[in-house]
Scaffold this active site. Sequence first.
Site, PDB file in Angstrom:
ATOM      1  N   CYS A  71       0.867  -1.188   0.000  1.00 46.82           N
ATOM      2  CA  CYS A  71       0.000   0.000   0.000  1.00 46.82           C
ATOM      3  C   CYS A  71       0.897   1.229   0.000  1.00 46.82           C
ATOM      4  CB  CYS A  71      -0.919   0.002   1.220  1.00 46.82           C
ATOM      5  SG  CYS A  71      -1.919   1.504   1.369  1.00 46.82           S
ATOM      6  N   HIS A 162      -3.000  -4.415 -10.667  1.00 47.48           N
ATOM      7  CA  HIS A 162      -3.786  -3.253 -11.078  1.00 47.48           C
ATOM      8  C   HIS A 162      -4.204  -3.389 -12.528  1.00 47.48           C
ATOM      9  CE1 HIS A 162      -2.860  -0.844  -7.467  1.00 47.48           C
ATOM     10  NE2 HIS A 162      -1.707  -1.462  -7.523  1.00 47.48           N
ATOM     11  N   CYS A 220      -4.894   5.717  -3.839  1.00 46.78           N
ATOM     12  CA  CYS A 220      -4.183   4.435  -3.837  1.00 46.78           C
ATOM     13  C   CYS A 220      -2.790   4.701  -4.375  1.00 46.78           C
ATOM     14  CB  CYS A 220      -4.911   3.393  -4.683  1.00 46.78           C
ATOM     15  SG  CYS A 220      -4.035   1.818  -4.839  1.00 46.78           S
ATOM     16  N   GLY A 223      -1.684   2.166  -7.005  1.00 50.62           N
ATOM     17  CA  GLY A 223      -2.518   2.384  -8.170  1.00 50.62           C
ATOM     18  C   GLY A 223      -2.138   3.642  -8.932  1.00 50.62           C
TER      19      GLY A 223
END
Length: 277
Positions: A71, A162, A220, A223
């Site tokens: 993360c 992703h 994110c 992301g």
Amino acid sequence: MKFTKMEGCGNDYIYINGFEYQIDNPEKLAQKVSDRHFGIGSDGLIIINPSAVADFRMDMYNADGSQGEMCGNGIRCVAKYVYDFGLTEKKQITVETLGGIKTLDLTVVDGKVSTVRVNMGAPVLEANKVPVLSDKEQVIDEPVQVLGKTYRITCVSMGNPHAVTFVDDTDALEIEQIGPCFEHDKMFPNRVNTEFVQVLDRNTIKMRVWERGSGETFACGTGTCASVVACVLNGKTDPQVTVHLLGGDLFIEYDTNENTVYMTGPARVVFCGEYDA
């Protein structure tokens, strides 16, 4: 049990010091603390643990209890936590994650970490490593059908999977309907995080994200990195991009010579408290 709630661009997690507490069932605890009505409220749980191979280890769990590999917003908050609360005096640290060991550079203002630059490593494009089921070695600008509409996706792993797709208007996106269909599509054996990207110019994009296990989040980090990689691969932006998210901005640098992605952004303590586990 003492906890700290932190956020990076609105991507909020509950942080627990694993040096002090042994968590026997982190999956269940993540579900309980993440509940925004009966718990503390967050996108998930992050436990900061000792590591044999780095300065610290980050164990990250989504709001539904599933474990995530990495993360980006969460790891910046790890850096702020360990420095601000005296677990380290170093301004460059390494953090072990399921997505590999990351190196973080801390910007300190008045004794507190304000921003963090993270070496996110090399993007993974091989379909079987993302993973995404495809007869192509890489999934770049490939068509998929979701809810009767054709989307073109580029699949990238930044330690977690992703699928990036480009849209004309992120504000008009019905993400609550579309996001779960991407997440649970059979072509993604480990589910997937989906980024919906609107290109504003060669150095600026807007992005909304549907995170597996958490739904739409304000930001994110991985992301955002995957989105910029997808932008460069598809010729839509330059390698240095400011990304506008619902929760704020991140600055991403994709060094194509080194094949390395760098992410810079804020980290903030929301509040500290005690939770009756």
